[in-house]
Scaffold this motif. Structure first.
Motif, PDB file in Angstrom:
ATOM      1  N   LEU A  95       0.923  -1.286  -0.058  1.00  0.00           N
ATOM      2  CA  LEU A  95       0.094  -0.024   0.038  1.00  0.00           C
ATOM      3  C   LEU A  95       0.937   1.182   0.094  1.00  0.00           C
ATOM      4  N   LYS A  96       2.147   1.203   0.683  1.00  0.00           N
ATOM      5  CA  LYS A  96       3.006   2.476   0.701  1.00  0.00           C
ATOM      6  C   LYS A  96       3.368   2.713  -0.937  1.00  0.00           C
ATOM      7  N   VAL A  97       3.513   1.981  -1.540  1.00  0.00           N
ATOM      8  CA  VAL A  97       4.487   1.949  -2.793  1.00  0.00           C
ATOM      9  C   VAL A  97       3.194   2.487  -3.697  1.00  0.00           C
ATOM     10  N   ILE A  98       1.955   1.918  -3.784  1.00  0.00           N
ATOM     11  CA  ILE A  98       0.979   2.058  -4.831  1.00  0.00           C
ATOM     12  C   ILE A  98      -0.022   3.287  -4.381  1.00  0.00           C
ATOM     13  N   SER A  99       0.206   3.867  -3.409  1.00  0.00           N
ATOM     14  CA  SER A  99      -0.872   4.940  -2.721  1.00  0.00           C
ATOM     15  C   SER A  99       0.187   6.216  -2.374  1.00  0.00           C
ATOM     16  N   ALA A 100      -0.764   7.295  -2.059  1.00  0.00           N
ATOM     17  CA  ALA A 100      -0.200   8.369  -1.689  1.00  0.00           C
ATOM     18  C   ALA A 100      -1.169   9.163  -0.638  1.00  0.00           C
ATOM     19  N   TYR A 101      -0.777   9.748   0.375  1.00  0.00           N
ATOM     20  CA  TYR A 101      -1.490  10.271   1.362  1.00  0.00           C
ATOM     21  C   TYR A 101      -1.060  11.933   1.340  1.00  0.00           C
ATOM     22  N   VAL A 102      -2.179  13.054   1.145  1.00  0.00           N
ATOM     23  CA  VAL A 102      -1.926  14.198   1.263  1.00  0.00           C
ATOM     24  C   VAL A 102      -2.728  14.655   2.407  1.00  0.00           C
ATOM     25  N   MET A 103      -1.692  15.073   3.409  1.00  0.00           N
ATOM     26  CA  MET A 103      -2.254  15.674   4.629  1.00  0.00           C
ATOM     27  C   MET A 103      -3.087  16.842   4.560  1.00  0.00           C
ATOM     28  N   GLN A 104      -3.827  17.237   5.748  1.00  0.00           N
ATOM     29  CA  GLN A 104      -4.607  18.361   5.495  1.00  0.00           C
ATOM     30  C   GLN A 104      -3.715  19.846   5.651  1.00  0.00           C
ATOM     31  N   ASP A 105      -2.444  19.656   6.268  1.00  0.00           N
ATOM     32  CA  ASP A 105      -1.759  20.762   6.329  1.00  0.00           C
ATOM     33  C   ASP A 105      -0.725  20.771   5.305  1.00  0.00           C
ATOM     34  N   ASP A 106      -0.442  21.899   4.572  1.00  0.00           N
ATOM     35  CA  ASP A 106       0.516  21.952   3.474  1.00  0.00           C
ATOM     36  C   ASP A 106       1.952  21.888   4.050  1.00  0.00           C
ATOM     37  N   LEU A 107       2.507  20.989   4.171  1.00  0.00           N
ATOM     38  CA  LEU A 107       3.904  20.734   4.583  1.00  0.00           C
ATOM     39  C   LEU A 107       4.889  20.553   3.722  1.00  0.00           C
ATOM     40  N   LEU A 108       5.584  21.880   3.283  1.00  0.00           N
ATOM     41  CA  LEU A 108       6.393  22.347   2.181  1.00  0.00           C
ATOM     42  C   LEU A 108       7.347  23.092   2.740  1.00  0.00           C
ATOM     43  N   PHE A 109       8.764  23.024   2.117  1.00  0.00           N
ATOM     44  CA  PHE A 109       9.844  23.978   2.423  1.00  0.00           C
ATOM     45  C   PHE A 109       9.448  25.383   1.851  1.00  0.00           C
ATOM     46  N   PRO A 110       9.586  26.479   2.659  1.00  0.00           N
ATOM     47  CA  PRO A 110       9.084  27.724   2.099  1.00  0.00           C
ATOM     48  C   PRO A 110       9.939  28.331   1.263  1.00  0.00           C
ATOM     49  N   MET A 111      11.048  28.230   0.947  1.00  0.00           N
ATOM     50  CA  MET A 111      12.189  28.601   0.262  1.00  0.00           C
ATOM     51  C   MET A 111      12.463  28.030  -0.975  1.00  0.00           C
ATOM     52  N   LEU A 112      11.803  26.933  -1.198  1.00  0.00           N
ATOM     53  CA  LEU A 112      11.871  26.260  -2.608  1.00  0.00           C
ATOM     54  C   LEU A 112      10.747  26.846  -3.608  1.00  0.00           C
ATOM     55  N   THR A 113      11.015  26.745  -4.718  1.00  0.00           N
ATOM     56  CA  THR A 113       9.903  27.353  -5.782  1.00  0.00           C
ATOM     57  C   THR A 113       9.196  26.101  -5.904  1.00  0.00           C
ATOM     58  N   VAL A 114       7.942  26.243  -6.725  1.00  0.00           N
ATOM     59  CA  VAL A 114       7.214  25.014  -6.822  1.00  0.00           C
ATOM     60  C   VAL A 114       7.863  23.976  -7.853  1.00  0.00           C
ATOM     61  N   GLU A 115       8.457  24.553  -8.979  1.00  0.00           N
ATOM     62  CA  GLU A 115       9.178  23.676  -9.691  1.00  0.00           C
ATOM     63  C   GLU A 115      10.312  22.743  -9.063  1.00  0.00           C
ATOM     64  N   GLU A 116      11.235  23.392  -8.143  1.00  0.00           N
ATOM     65  CA  GLU A 116      12.016  22.810  -7.027  1.00  0.00           C
ATOM     66  C   GLU A 116      11.483  21.872  -6.171  1.00  0.00           C
ATOM     67  N   THR A 117      10.194  21.991  -5.706  1.00  0.00           N
ATOM     68  CA  THR A 117       9.644  21.160  -4.734  1.00  0.00           C
ATOM     69  C   THR A 117       9.302  20.146  -5.510  1.00  0.00           C
ATOM     70  N   LEU A 118       8.655  19.997  -6.804  1.00  0.00           N
ATOM     71  CA  LEU A 118       8.224  18.936  -7.448  1.00  0.00           C
ATOM     72  C   LEU A 118       9.321  18.139  -8.055  1.00  0.00           C
ATOM     73  N   MET A 119      10.378  18.903  -8.128  1.00  0.00           N
ATOM     74  CA  MET A 119      11.820  18.298  -8.804  1.00  0.00           C
ATOM     75  C   MET A 119      12.265  17.355  -7.798  1.00  0.00           C
ATOM     76  N   PHE A 120      12.254  17.779  -6.555  1.00  0.00           N
ATOM     77  CA  PHE A 120      13.030  16.940  -5.370  1.00  0.00           C
ATOM     78  C   PHE A 120      11.836  15.761  -5.287  1.00  0.00           C
ATOM     79  N   ALA A 121      10.878  16.060  -5.203  1.00  0.00           N
ATOM     80  CA  ALA A 121       9.738  14.880  -5.107  1.00  0.00           C
ATOM     81  C   ALA A 121       9.919  13.742  -6.125  1.00  0.00           C
TER      82      ALA A 121
END
Length: 746
Positions: free
Chosen positions: A185-211
């Motif tokens: 289940l961990k590999v075939i699924s994803a869980y989006v939490m209610q809070d937006d837990l993101l690094f504030p100083m990364l751009t949108v593109e950088e955040t997705l690229m690191f993911a």
């Protein structure tokens, strides 16, 4: 192997020419042949890979974008959950005094007697959060869980996402009729939490690229990962904000709706089969909420099962939902299509007015029933009868034709589950636990940490400024100390303060992990990287900063204070300073792994460091510490660097610190005139029968070390022990993460 199904967000976002062509018909046709002949999932995966290699000449998974896919999917997924029940123990409130206590006891006793299976007692009671919940969710559809606050929406999402311990959750959750293992289940699924837990100083593109670096396999080239990110940016409608930083309270960044879509994007970068979301529209305006759910609809249409909780959807959002489950105090009061709501409540005896929002009417009615004497029992019973009638009259044939292994294999061949491919045909697991090897995770984590540090140089600048200011004050206060008895005492004070300062300045490492804690929990919960990778990278990344701080403090104080040893003495002084910073940083990092709050952490750090200084040997010598406290002396982090710098300063046997009449310094005779001191010294010489002149050396550095009780370890041993303390706390930090990040309810 990622397939992105995107709709045109705007007329200018037609990027289909950027993607590689791919013969889906060849793979699908070959797969159908292989599916009937193979008996193991490993053989299926191998066949898929072989066909892909023959078709493209490359084992590397390719990306493609399919626009306007409307034909029915021949390989569906159905997530079914049956009779889910979850209860927790809560403490009773025992605040009724006096004569009311007897009534309270009798009331508690009646509860226990009336429901012996609940295992209630005078101190706790059982609260049922989920009560016999059943339903299903299919790929290509959005299942929304609705209800008032406290109805059990988030609990149900957690139950389906395997975030509740199996021993506590009753019932079963299956995918295509097969029980889902936690690892799968961990590999075939994803869980989006209610809070937006993101690094504030990364751009949108950088955040997705690191993911993408974390979740996509190493076999996928850098250029194809970038193409996957660009396709996802278009799918999420984030093209205009791609180069904008996420932002926080102190830095202006993207909007709330864009932050939410980025949070969704980092969890669907590998194109999961199942997507869980905990109230993705909370805190957003109606337009932003609609755009978020519109994105979720596209994700569902790409072949994913989307399950979300939502508090009160608008009319437009309701039109995007395929299935609804209404909960009331942990029980199902409606389960079905949004279009069936009017008929359902009409037959219940509460028809929905024509111009009223269906979900608002349903939630208001449920809330009204909850306040009535009978509660929602009548609606729960009506839902059960409604469901039984519906299932009896529903003659739609089951679309399921493949087992779970075959369906996942087919999805991989069609481009789903980017990190799911494996060439290990003998593997008992269907997909690899981690997408990348250990060293690759460390590289990506280090790059992200360094980029964050570069975007916020003020953090290191403030720490460097504190070290330089402290060093400057110490250098000017203890300027060029002499070799007198007072100079010895002043050196001891300087060393004690300098060593404790290095540890106290490490306290700024405390909020670093505390701020990243929930990001770490989210990323490791679904195997984005190993915990050990994070711990080692965290240790390596801080080393350059610690080296710089150690050199700055050493260069500021060593020659200004007039310490002994020349260049070799300075080199060891620098090394012990670095070891102190290392062990102090590791100690604080370990505390950040077990202490949940910053202020509580600071209190504990300051208190423990004060105890370390107290038992270091400066305030009280080792041989004077009571036997029942001597263990703390050897646990003190300050003890070892303090003794090391003392030996570095006083281990020269030829250097004298007390000569002739200096023996009377630091005594009441120190105020006596020098001629009188000489006569006293002569009298002392005659009494002892030895000649003591004004130039006679009475105390060397070795004597001072002996007086301070610094005799059991060499300075190099103290250095290695200090370094070892740092490694020990890093290991303890790893175990704190291992034990404290299960991310499951009990």
């Amino acid at each position: 192997m990622s397939r992105v199904v995107a709709e045109n967000i705007s007329s200018g976002n037609n990027n289909s020419s950027q993607f590689f062509p791919h013969s889906m018909e060849l793979i699908a046709g070959e797969f159908s042949t292989a599916a009937g002949a193979s008996s193991t999932f490993g053989q299926l995966l191998k066949h898929v890979g072989d066909v892909r290699k023959e078709a493209t000449g490359d084992e590397t998974p390719v990306h493609e974008i399919l626009v306007g896919v409307t034909e029915p999917r021949p390989m569906p997924f159905v997530l079914s959950f049956n009779n889910l029940t979850y209860s927790v123990k809560v403490r009773r409130k025992m605040a009724l005094p006096g004569f009311l206590r007897r009534r309270e006891r009798s009331s508690a006793a009646s509860v226990v007697a009336g429901n012996p299976l609940a295992e209630d007692n005078f101190f706790t009671r059982t609260k049922t959060l989920l009560n016999d919940i059943s339903g299903e969710a299919r790929d290509g559809e959005i299942l929304a869980v609705l209800g008032a606050s406290g109805s059990g929406k988030s609990t149900l999402i957690d139950a389906l996402a395997n975030r509740i311990a199996k021993v506590s959750l009753k019932g079963n959750v299956t995918l295509n009729g097969e029980i889902l293992e936690s690892r799968m289940l961990k590999v075939i699924s994803a869980y989006v939490m209610q809070d937006d837990l993101l690094f504030p100083m990364l751009t949108v593109e950088e955040t997705l690229m690191f993911a993408a670096e974390f979740r996509l396999p190493r076999t996928l080239s850098k250029s194809k990962k970038k193409m996957r990110v660009q396709a996802l940016i278009d799918q999420l409608g984030l093209r205009n904000a791609a180069k904008t930083v996420i932002g926080d309270e102190g830095h202006r960044g993207v909007s709330g709706g864009e932050r939410r879509r980025v949070s969704i994007g980092i969890d669907i970068i590998h194109d999961p089969i199942i997507l869980f979301l905990d109230e993705p529209t909370s805190g957003l305006d109606s337009t932003s909420a609609f755009m978020v759910v519109k994105v979720l609809q596209r994700i569902a249409q790409s072949g994913s099962i989307v399950i979300m909780s939502v508090h009160q959807p608008s009319y437009r959002i309701l039109g995007l939902l395929d299935r609804l489950i209404f909960l009331s105090r942990g029980q199902t009061v409606y389960s079905g299509s949004p279009t069936s709501l009017p008929l359902y409540f009409s037959e219940f005896g509460h028809p929905i007015p024509e111009n009223e929002n269906r979900t608002e009417f349903a939630l208001d009615l449920i809330r009204e029933l909850e306040g009535s004497p009978g509660g929602t029992k009548s609606l729960v019973e009506f839902n059960k009868s409604w469901q039984s009638m519906k299932h009896t009259s529903d003659c739609e044939p089951d679309r399921l034709g493949l087992s779970l292994k075959e369906a996942i294999s087919a999805s991989i061949s069609r481009g789903k589950l980017v990190s799911g491919a494996t060439k290990d045909v003998s593997s008992t697991s269907m997909v690899p636990r981690f997408a990348n090897p250990f060293w690759k995770e460390m590289v990506v984590l280090a790059n992200r940490s360094i980029l964050n540090s570069r975007r916020m140089p003020e953090l290191f600048g403030i720490r460097l400024g504190a070290v330089l200011v402290t060093g400057f004050i110490l250098a000017t206060v203890f300027w060029q100390l002499d070799n007198s008895p007072k100079g010895v005492q002043e050196r001891l004070g300087f060393f004690a303060f300098a060593m404790s300062t290095t540890f106290y300045t490490c306290a700024d490492a405390l909020p670093v992990f505390l701020q990243e804690r929930y990001i770490f929990l989210r990323e490791t919960a679904y195997n984005a990287y190993r915990r050990l990778s994070y711990v080692i990278t965290n240790a390596l990344v801080v080393l350059p900063g610690l080296i710089f701080l150690s050199f700055a403090f050493s260069a500021t104080t060593f020659w200004a204070v007039g310490l002994d040893g020349g260049f070799s003495g300075f080199l060891f002084y620098f090394l012990i300073m670095f070891a102190s910073f290392w062990s102090g940083s590791s100690f604080v990092t370990f505390l950040s792994g077990i202490v949940p709050h910053v202020m509580l952490g600071y209190t504990i750090v300051v208190a423990i460091l004060a105890y370390f200084l107290l038992f270091s040997g400066f305030f009280i010598n080792r041989d004077r510490i009571p036997a029942y406290w001597i263990w703390f002396h050897y646990l003190s982090l300050v003890k070892y660097p303090y003794e090391a710098v003392l030996q570095n300063e006083f281990d020269n046997p030829t250097k004298c610190f007390v000569r002739g009449i200096q023996i009377f310094d630091n005594t009441p005779l120190g105020a006596v005139p020098d001629p009188m001191k000489m006569r006293l010294l002569q009298s002392l010489s005659n009494t002892l029968g030895m000649r003591i002149a004004s130039s006679t050396c009475l105390t060397t550095g070795i004597d001072i070390l002996r007086q301070e009780g610094v005799t059991d370890l060499s300075k190099w041993n103290c250095l290695w022990i200090t370094v070892a303390w740092g490694f020990l706390f890093r290991i303890l930090f790893y175990f704190s993460l291992l034990l404290g990040s299960k991310n499951k309810r009990t």
